[in-house]
Design an enzyme around this catalytic site. Sequence first.
Site, PDB file in Angstrom:
ATOM      1  N   GLU A 229       9.209  19.087   7.844  1.00 34.49           N
ATOM      2  CA  GLU A 229       8.332  19.260   6.689  1.00 34.49           C
ATOM      3  C   GLU A 229       6.875  19.215   7.143  1.00 34.49           C
ATOM      4  OE1 GLU A 229       7.263  20.399   4.066  1.00 34.49           O
ATOM      5  OE2 GLU A 229       8.348  19.334   2.488  1.00 34.49           O
TER       6      GLU A 229
ATOM      7  N   HIS B 279      16.663  21.125   1.850  1.00 33.68           N
ATOM      8  CA  HIS B 279      17.478  19.922   1.719  1.00 33.68           C
ATOM      9  C   HIS B 279      17.638  19.503   0.262  1.00 33.68           C
ATOM     10  CE1 HIS B 279      14.088  17.260   0.774  1.00 33.68           C
ATOM     11  NE2 HIS B 279      13.407  17.888   1.725  1.00 33.68           N
TER      12      HIS B 279
END
Length: 248
Positions: free
Chosen positions: A89, A11
């Site tokens: 994550e 990202h």
Amino acid sequence: MTTGKLILLRHGQSEWNASNQFTGWVDVNLTEKGEAEAKRGGELLKAQGVLPSVVYTSLLRRAIRTANIALNAADRHWIPVVRDWRLNERHYGALQGLNKAETKEKYGDEQFMAWRRSYGTPPPELEDSSEFSQANDPRYANLDVVPRTECLKDVVERFVPYFKEEILPRVKNGETVLIAAHGNSLRALVKHLDNISDADIAELNIPTGIPLVYELDEAGTVLNPGGTYLDPEAAAAGAAAVAAQGAK
């Protein structure tokens, strides 16, 4: 020979990347720079003709928005999107929300790097009462246990089996698959793809917003070990910037 492609896209810069805070499962947004990085990633895909037929992403908005922005820039906004928590994550436990430089100063270089980069050392657990806890987050209501902390080994154990079962068969069948995810979930996958040792994975840094392309044959063998960044110079600079986090 059938050849499929696997595109890994971290990202774009998030609000807490910019402020140098541990983020983990906290659902922060992209910065304007992060949006521009995601757009640039999609433009690289279009310019080099690496066009995905499906995208997999996490349940966190910084990855979801990166996928959407990149796909729009690549004129692939119409392809299916699969979201799954196993691409999230790494959960940074009680470090979530803390400034990296302040944490390094408080605990010292050795402990800081063990928490941040070792394969098997998780940070202290996050209390359910913390404002940064996901214990009552509805998107994780179906999980038997919501993580309170993770090390990279934990991310490997949740993501790689999902990759083998859900994503790899599509690549082996010749599809081009985009994975828009996070620094540590992508490090976990690269560790698997490139057979990187538990010790050596500490040195791997994934830059934001630059597509990394792997080619695999029908047996699932990686044909270009290490993958190929679509902008190698920017990737090298970005990886160096990731490595330097905590120094400022």
